[in-house]
Structure formats: structure tokens, C-alpha cells
Design a protein around this motif. Sequence first.
Motif, PDB file in Angstrom:
ATOM      1  N   ASP A 157       3.591  33.656  11.909  1.00  0.00           N
ATOM      2  CA  ASP A 157       3.665  33.892  13.362  1.00  0.00           C
ATOM      3  C   ASP A 157       4.605  32.354  13.977  1.00  0.00           C
ATOM      4  O   ASP A 157       4.131  31.518  13.834  1.00  0.00           O
ATOM      5  CB  ASP A 157       2.651  33.113  14.696  1.00  0.00           C
ATOM      6  CG  ASP A 157       2.457  33.593  15.575  1.00  0.00           C
ATOM      7  OD1 ASP A 157       3.675  33.090  16.204  1.00  0.00           O
ATOM      8  OD2 ASP A 157       0.978  33.448  16.462  1.00  0.00           O
ATOM      9  N   LEU A 158       5.550  33.311  13.914  1.00  0.00           N
ATOM     10  CA  LEU A 158       7.099  32.427  14.558  1.00  0.00           C
ATOM     11  C   LEU A 158       6.938  31.240  15.649  1.00  0.00           C
ATOM     12  O   LEU A 158       7.228  29.782  15.758  1.00  0.00           O
ATOM     13  CB  LEU A 158       8.315  32.767  14.281  1.00  0.00           C
ATOM     14  CG  LEU A 158       9.302  32.003  14.108  1.00  0.00           C
ATOM     15  CD1 LEU A 158       9.137  30.964  12.936  1.00  0.00           C
ATOM     16  CD2 LEU A 158      10.689  32.228  14.229  1.00  0.00           C
ATOM     17  N   ASN A 159       5.890  31.712  16.784  1.00  0.00           N
ATOM     18  CA  ASN A 159       6.115  31.283  18.052  1.00  0.00           C
ATOM     19  C   ASN A 159       4.943  29.889  17.489  1.00  0.00           C
ATOM     20  O   ASN A 159       4.955  29.077  18.424  1.00  0.00           O
ATOM     21  CB  ASN A 159       5.629  31.909  19.334  1.00  0.00           C
ATOM     22  CG  ASN A 159       6.453  32.850  19.445  1.00  0.00           C
ATOM     23  OD1 ASN A 159       7.651  32.572  19.048  1.00  0.00           O
ATOM     24  ND2 ASN A 159       6.356  34.505  19.957  1.00  0.00           N
ATOM     25  N   ILE A 160       4.068  30.047  17.177  1.00  0.00           N
ATOM     26  CA  ILE A 160       3.046  29.131  17.090  1.00  0.00           C
ATOM     27  C   ILE A 160       3.328  27.766  16.070  1.00  0.00           C
ATOM     28  O   ILE A 160       3.106  26.738  16.475  1.00  0.00           O
ATOM     29  CB  ILE A 160       1.158  29.850  16.433  1.00  0.00           C
ATOM     30  CG1 ILE A 160       0.935  30.751  18.018  1.00  0.00           C
ATOM     31  CG2 ILE A 160       0.848  28.458  16.292  1.00  0.00           C
ATOM     32  CD1 ILE A 160      -0.005  31.084  17.926  1.00  0.00           C
ATOM     33  N   LEU A 161       3.806  28.656  14.478  1.00  0.00           N
ATOM     34  CA  LEU A 161       4.848  27.407  14.095  1.00  0.00           C
ATOM     35  C   LEU A 161       5.434  26.325  14.176  1.00  0.00           C
ATOM     36  O   LEU A 161       5.595  25.075  14.604  1.00  0.00           O
ATOM     37  CB  LEU A 161       5.372  28.035  12.731  1.00  0.00           C
ATOM     38  CG  LEU A 161       5.836  27.355  11.444  1.00  0.00           C
ATOM     39  CD1 LEU A 161       4.675  26.503  11.232  1.00  0.00           C
ATOM     40  CD2 LEU A 161       7.013  28.483  10.615  1.00  0.00           C
ATOM     41  N   GLU A 210       8.896  40.577   9.156  1.00  0.00           N
ATOM     42  CA  GLU A 210       7.749  40.333   8.884  1.00  0.00           C
ATOM     43  C   GLU A 210       7.784  39.331   7.988  1.00  0.00           C
ATOM     44  O   GLU A 210       8.669  39.391   7.358  1.00  0.00           O
ATOM     45  CB  GLU A 210       6.983  41.276   7.887  1.00  0.00           C
ATOM     46  CG  GLU A 210       5.793  40.838   6.925  1.00  0.00           C
ATOM     47  CD  GLU A 210       4.134  40.469   7.982  1.00  0.00           C
ATOM     48  OE1 GLU A 210       3.903  39.175   7.992  1.00  0.00           O
ATOM     49  OE2 GLU A 210       3.639  41.752   8.487  1.00  0.00           O
ATOM     50  N   LEU A 211       7.362  37.947   8.925  1.00  0.00           N
ATOM     51  CA  LEU A 211       7.618  36.919   7.981  1.00  0.00           C
ATOM     52  C   LEU A 211       5.984  35.948   7.213  1.00  0.00           C
ATOM     53  O   LEU A 211       6.464  34.758   6.717  1.00  0.00           O
ATOM     54  CB  LEU A 211       8.081  35.813   9.533  1.00  0.00           C
ATOM     55  CG  LEU A 211       8.844  36.302   9.793  1.00  0.00           C
ATOM     56  CD1 LEU A 211       9.540  35.574  11.195  1.00  0.00           C
ATOM     57  CD2 LEU A 211      10.401  35.375   9.231  1.00  0.00           C
ATOM     58  N   LYS A 212       4.824  36.451   7.241  1.00  0.00           N
ATOM     59  CA  LYS A 212       3.833  36.631   6.784  1.00  0.00           C
ATOM     60  C   LYS A 212       4.252  36.088   4.391  1.00  0.00           C
ATOM     61  O   LYS A 212       5.260  36.255   4.270  1.00  0.00           O
ATOM     62  CB  LYS A 212       2.981  37.445   6.220  1.00  0.00           C
ATOM     63  CG  LYS A 212       1.880  36.945   6.062  1.00  0.00           C
ATOM     64  CD  LYS A 212       0.381  38.468   6.249  1.00  0.00           C
ATOM     65  CE  LYS A 212      -0.102  37.861   7.749  1.00  0.00           C
ATOM     66  NZ  LYS A 212      -0.825  38.793   7.335  1.00  0.00           N
TER      67      LYS A 212
END
Length: 229
Positions: free
Chosen positions: A136-140, A184-186
Motif C-alpha cells: 500500500d504505497l499511499n499509506i507507506l 503489484e508492489l506487495k
Amino acid sequence: MPGNGSVTRSTLRQQIADALRDEVLAGRLQPGQEFTVKEIADQYGVSATPVREALVDLSAQGLLDAVQHRGFEVHAYSLDDYRGMIEARSLVTDGIFLRLVDGDGKATLEDPRTIAALAGVRRRGEEAERAAGAGDLNILIGYDLRFWREVSALYGNPYLTDFLHRLRVQSWVCAVQHLRKVTELKGSLWSGHTELVDALARRDPAAAQAVVSAYNRHALALLERLTAG
């Protein structure tokens, strides 16, 4: 009262700057994208003055470029820029880690207040790790920026804290233009925040520096892969 109008305008100026910075970090404003003061003022339903001030502030932070007779555009950072940011960040954090441990700074890791603050930093790190693990890039980005601001604030020099925060924002602005293209960045994003905090809690600057070095290698390798297509 005259002062109230000044405060309101200053607050609005900061709110607009923060909102536009978030737009860049979210990838909704792309590198090279141009806009005018009027367009932003119309978008937010405000007068031109706080918008112009906000855009000048963001230009001073390296996020926007003024384009003569046309307005502003989002600054386009290169891979070489990113390498330079990593080097600058490392020089700052290495010095902070050493001085926190050897007591040659404004705060040390033997100070109960610093120890208590470090516990809060760890909680931020845990949130950042969860976001990284989920991709989750936004939260990260939000937690990562807060995490590093709080890490640097342990030293007690607000000028260093602001400098490092600006570098980290620029780093993310450089990276997101590539990361946003990945579906997909997981499992791809660095998640060693608590490892760094634990190294500091052990008063082990070498271990803390090693964590940051591993992070930098990871981030640079990822960006190199993405820019190579």
C-alpha cells in the motif's frame, strides 16, 4: 483584527502546498505536467495570492519548477538525482546515529526522554512495515515520512530534521513516478523500519548504518529495474 487575516492566509498557503505535494506523491500530478496559478486557484476555490505563495514554496523545496510566462510544472527527477539524494541522506543519518550514541549531540539514547520518543518512533515503523508488506504505497509514504522525521528529531536539531524531511519527500517524488506504474508492489518495498529502531535502542550505530545501507541498496536497485523497463 488584521492578524487573523494574516494567519488565515498563511494557513491556507500551507494547506494548498500540502495538498499539491500529496497530489504529486499520489502520482496525480506527473513530472513535467504544467499548470497555472489560476487553474489551481479555481480548483480549490480560493484567491490567487495563497496559491502563488504555495507554489513558490514548493518550488523552493524542489518539487516544482517555474516556467516563464506559463506558470509551473512538476519537477522531473532523474535516477542520478536519486543517487545523490541517497548519498546526502546517508551522510545526515550516519552522523545522527553516531552522536545519539556517543552523547556528543543535543540528545542521547541514555536520556529517558529520547528513549520514550524512540518507542513512539517504533510504533510508526510498525505501521510503515505493515503498509510496505501489503504493497500500500499511499499509506507507506505517509508513515515513512513521519517515521524518518521522528528519527531525525531524536537528535534535537530542527534544521537537520527539516533538511532530511525535504530530502525524503524529494526521494519519494522521484520514486513514485515509477512505482505507480507497478500493479503489484506487495513484497517489493523496504520494510526494515523496526530493525533500525532496534539497532538504535541497542545503541549500535554500526548496525543502524548497515540497516540504512541495505535500505538504500534495495531502493536504488528497485528504481534501476523500473527505469530500465
